[in-house]
Design an enzyme around this catalytic site. Structure first.
Site, PDB file in Angstrom:
ATOM      1  N   TYR A  95       0.821  -1.206   0.000  1.00  0.00           N
ATOM      2  CA  TYR A  95       0.000   0.000   0.000  1.00  0.00           C
ATOM      3  C   TYR A  95       0.866   1.271   0.000  1.00  0.00           C
ATOM      4  O   TYR A  95       1.620   1.530   0.943  1.00  0.00           O
ATOM      5  CB  TYR A  95      -0.974   0.002   1.182  1.00  0.00           C
ATOM      6  CG  TYR A  95      -1.927  -1.188   1.198  1.00  0.00           C
ATOM      7  CD1 TYR A  95      -2.113  -1.979   0.058  1.00  0.00           C
ATOM      8  CD2 TYR A  95      -2.634  -1.532   2.345  1.00  0.00           C
ATOM      9  CE1 TYR A  95      -2.973  -3.062   0.063  1.00  0.00           C
ATOM     10  CE2 TYR A  95      -3.501  -2.620   2.355  1.00  0.00           C
ATOM     11  CZ  TYR A  95      -3.669  -3.380   1.210  1.00  0.00           C
ATOM     12  OH  TYR A  95      -4.515  -4.463   1.215  1.00  0.00           O
ATOM     13  N   HIS A 131       0.212 -12.022   0.647  1.00  0.00           N
ATOM     14  CA  HIS A 131      -0.852 -11.189   0.041  1.00  0.00           C
ATOM     15  C   HIS A 131      -1.677 -11.957  -1.000  1.00  0.00           C
ATOM     16  O   HIS A 131      -2.874 -11.769  -1.107  1.00  0.00           O
ATOM     17  CB  HIS A 131      -0.217  -9.941  -0.585  1.00  0.00           C
ATOM     18  CG  HIS A 131      -1.127  -8.749  -0.572  1.00  0.00           C
ATOM     19  ND1 HIS A 131      -0.687  -7.481  -0.355  1.00  0.00           N
ATOM     20  CD2 HIS A 131      -2.463  -8.621  -0.774  1.00  0.00           C
ATOM     21  CE1 HIS A 131      -1.703  -6.632  -0.406  1.00  0.00           C
ATOM     22  NE2 HIS A 131      -2.795  -7.303  -0.669  1.00  0.00           N
TER      23      HIS A 131
HETATM   24  P1  NAP Z   1     -13.934  -0.655   0.881  1.00  0.00           P
HETATM   25  O1  NAP Z   1     -13.593  -0.636   2.321  1.00  0.00           O
HETATM   26  O2  NAP Z   1     -14.920  -1.631   0.364  1.00  0.00           O
HETATM   27  O3  NAP Z   1     -14.401   0.780   0.409  1.00  0.00           O
HETATM   28  C1  NAP Z   1     -13.648   1.926   0.656  1.00  0.00           C
HETATM   29  C2  NAP Z   1     -14.414   3.087   0.067  1.00  0.00           C
HETATM   30  O4  NAP Z   1     -15.613   3.291   0.829  1.00  0.00           O
HETATM   31  C3  NAP Z   1     -13.643   4.380   0.127  1.00  0.00           C
HETATM   32  O5  NAP Z   1     -13.966   5.118  -1.049  1.00  0.00           O
HETATM   33  C4  NAP Z   1     -14.205   5.073   1.355  1.00  0.00           C
HETATM   34  O6  NAP Z   1     -14.176   6.456   1.252  1.00  0.00           O
HETATM   35  C5  NAP Z   1     -15.631   4.620   1.308  1.00  0.00           C
HETATM   36  N1  NAP Z   1     -16.237   4.627   2.638  1.00  0.00           N
HETATM   37  C6  NAP Z   1     -15.778   4.024   3.752  1.00  0.00           C
HETATM   38  N2  NAP Z   1     -16.605   4.232   4.790  1.00  0.00           N
HETATM   39  C7  NAP Z   1     -17.606   5.005   4.314  1.00  0.00           C
HETATM   40  C8  NAP Z   1     -18.760   5.566   4.892  1.00  0.00           C
HETATM   41  N3  NAP Z   1     -19.070   5.332   6.170  1.00  0.00           N
HETATM   42  N4  NAP Z   1     -19.589   6.321   4.103  1.00  0.00           N
HETATM   43  C9  NAP Z   1     -19.287   6.530   2.796  1.00  0.00           C
HETATM   44  N5  NAP Z   1     -18.214   6.010   2.182  1.00  0.00           N
HETATM   45  C10 NAP Z   1     -17.377   5.262   2.933  1.00  0.00           C
HETATM   46  O7  NAP Z   1     -12.625  -0.811  -0.025  1.00  0.00           O
HETATM   47  P2  NAP Z   1     -11.159  -1.366   0.091  1.00  0.00           P
HETATM   48  O8  NAP Z   1     -10.277  -0.324   0.597  1.00  0.00           O
HETATM   49  O9  NAP Z   1     -10.878  -1.988  -1.241  1.00  0.00           O
HETATM   50  O10 NAP Z   1     -11.228  -2.598   1.110  1.00  0.00           O
HETATM   51  C11 NAP Z   1     -11.042  -2.467   2.495  1.00  0.00           C
HETATM   52  C12 NAP Z   1      -9.671  -2.959   2.931  1.00  0.00           C
HETATM   53  O11 NAP Z   1      -9.484  -4.328   2.625  1.00  0.00           O
HETATM   54  C13 NAP Z   1      -8.505  -2.291   2.197  1.00  0.00           C
HETATM   55  O12 NAP Z   1      -8.348  -0.962   2.591  1.00  0.00           O
HETATM   56  C14 NAP Z   1      -7.395  -3.218   2.525  1.00  0.00           C
HETATM   57  O13 NAP Z   1      -6.922  -3.011   3.837  1.00  0.00           O
HETATM   58  C15 NAP Z   1      -8.098  -4.561   2.392  1.00  0.00           C
HETATM   59  N6  NAP Z   1      -7.925  -5.155   1.044  1.00  0.00           N
HETATM   60  C16 NAP Z   1      -7.188  -6.296   0.936  1.00  0.00           C
HETATM   61  C17 NAP Z   1      -6.992  -6.869  -0.318  1.00  0.00           C
HETATM   62  C18 NAP Z   1      -6.176  -8.128  -0.425  1.00  0.00           C
HETATM   63  O14 NAP Z   1      -5.809  -8.508  -1.547  1.00  0.00           O
HETATM   64  N7  NAP Z   1      -5.892  -8.803   0.663  1.00  0.00           N
HETATM   65  C19 NAP Z   1      -7.548  -6.289  -1.475  1.00  0.00           C
HETATM   66  C20 NAP Z   1      -8.316  -5.138  -1.318  1.00  0.00           C
HETATM   67  C21 NAP Z   1      -8.513  -4.598  -0.065  1.00  0.00           C
HETATM   68  P3  NAP Z   1     -13.121   7.361   2.069  1.00  0.00           P
HETATM   69  O15 NAP Z   1     -11.773   6.780   1.782  1.00  0.00           O
HETATM   70  O16 NAP Z   1     -13.358   8.713   1.503  1.00  0.00           O
HETATM   71  O17 NAP Z   1     -13.490   7.267   3.525  1.00  0.00           O
END
Ligand code: NAP
Length: 280
Positions: free
Chosen positions: A52, A110
């Site tokens: 990240y 990962h």
């Molecule tokens: P997510 O959590 O599904 O979505 C994040 C999005 O939602 C951002 O645009 C965020 O906006 C928005 N958001 C969050 N809370 C909100 C709320 N209460 N109201 C409105 N919008 C909101 O996406 P993600 O980051 O892909 O997944 C979560 C985590 O999973 C990652 O950050 C990472 O740590 C992990 N991940 C792991 C892998 C893997 O391969 N292991 C892959 C993808 C993700 P803001 O940023 O503006 O708050």
């Protein structure tokens, strides 16, 4: 916030945690305030990775958790291309330095890569013996990958599998989730809001979420998060860049859905037929 046992570890971990992907693109003060607000509200499971922001996000997390490391269940991940035996040891040292900590609570591969899994597992075991990681697990492992891991002696020491899981992507429910549950692995669902593609308020599914939310004095996102952690093996890690978003997400930790609510969401967002593990 609800806490539950995390796989075979002896730790109870917040069911709603905090993701950090792309956090380096947010305003830095806001990102740090979001993480700290999340910790204040019990979202003590913090997920990051060397990937990240090419290490920048681990620096942000390190700053956010400074002085409160013991509150946190801190998870980071080694990139597959670094996951040789020596490469994993070195990657872990770099992550620890950036995070300004002596240990990770869990260290993940990962996704499956080109280095022999035996070598990565051997490095994880060595890091655990040295006290640099308290546990280890995998991410983006489909059933075939998990079977291969199980064939390695120490493979049974894996405590979790972190996989894509949101309302419009429920494929893990067919095979990966049952496999993990049968063997006591925690399942950490990532991208619980579809990585920013949350069901719109005007869609049929969005309306169902809004109705259920209104009945509970909650929000559609809180309802979605709660639905995703309805099984005792599952955790989720929404990412938020602002304290307001973190506060809303933490609110899901105390929400309780009825069986009828769950059945309605299940119908509105059917799990589909595909059994193979999707990745982002
Ligand atoms: P997510 O959590 O599904 O979505 C994040 C999005 O939602 C951002 O645009 C965020 O906006 C928005 N958001 C969050 N809370 C909100 C709320 N209460 N109201 C409105 N919008 C909101 O996406 P993600 O980051 O892909 O997944 C979560 C985590 O999973 C990652 O950050 C990472 O740590 C992990 N991940 C792991 C892998 C893997 O391969 N292991 C892959 C993808 C993700 P803001 O940023 O503006 O708050």
């Amino acid at each position: 916030m609800e806490y539950r046992r995390f796989g075979s570890t002896k730790r109870d971990v917040a069911v709603i945690g905090q993701g950090t992907w792309h956090l380096e693109q947010a305003d830095r003060a806001s990102a740090i305030a979001a993480l700290q607000t999340g910790l204040d509200l019990g979202m003590t499971h913090v997920d990051t990775a060397e990937l990240y922001g090419s290490g920048e996000v681990e620096l942000i997390v390190g700053e956010a958790i400074a002085g409160r490391r013991h509150e946190v269940f801190l998870v980071s991940k080694v990139l597959p291309q670094n996951a040789s035996r020596r490469g994993t040891l070195a990657a872990c040292e770099r992550s620890l330095r950036r995070l300004k900590t002596d240990w990770l609570d869990c260290y993940l591969l990962h996704w499956p890569g080109e280095h022999p899994l035996e070598d990565t597992v051997a490095a994880f075991e060595a890091l655990q013996q040295e006290g640099k990681i308290a546990s280890w697990g995998v991410s983006n492992f489909d059933v075939g990958d998990l079977e291969a891991l199980a064939l390695i002696g120490a493979g049974a020491h894996a405590v979790c599998n972190q996989v894509l899981y949101h309302l419009k992507q429920r494929a893990i429910e067919h095979a990966v989730l049952p496999w993990c549950e049968a063997r006591g692995l925690a399942v950490v669902g990532y991208s619980p809001f579809g990585s920013g593609r949350f069901p719109g308020a005007r869609t049929e599914g969005g309306r169902v979420l809004a109705e259920i939310a209104a009945a509970h004095g909650a929000t559609p996102r809180q309802v979605a998060l709660r639905f995703l952690v309805r099984r005792p093996s599952v955790f989720t890690i929404p990412k938020a860049s602002t304290p307001e978003h973190a506060r809303e997400n933490a609110g899901a930790g105390d929400l309780r859905l009825s069986d009828e609510d769950i059945a309605r969401i299940d119908r509105a967002f059917p799990r589909g037929r595909s059994r193979s593990l999707p990745v982002l």
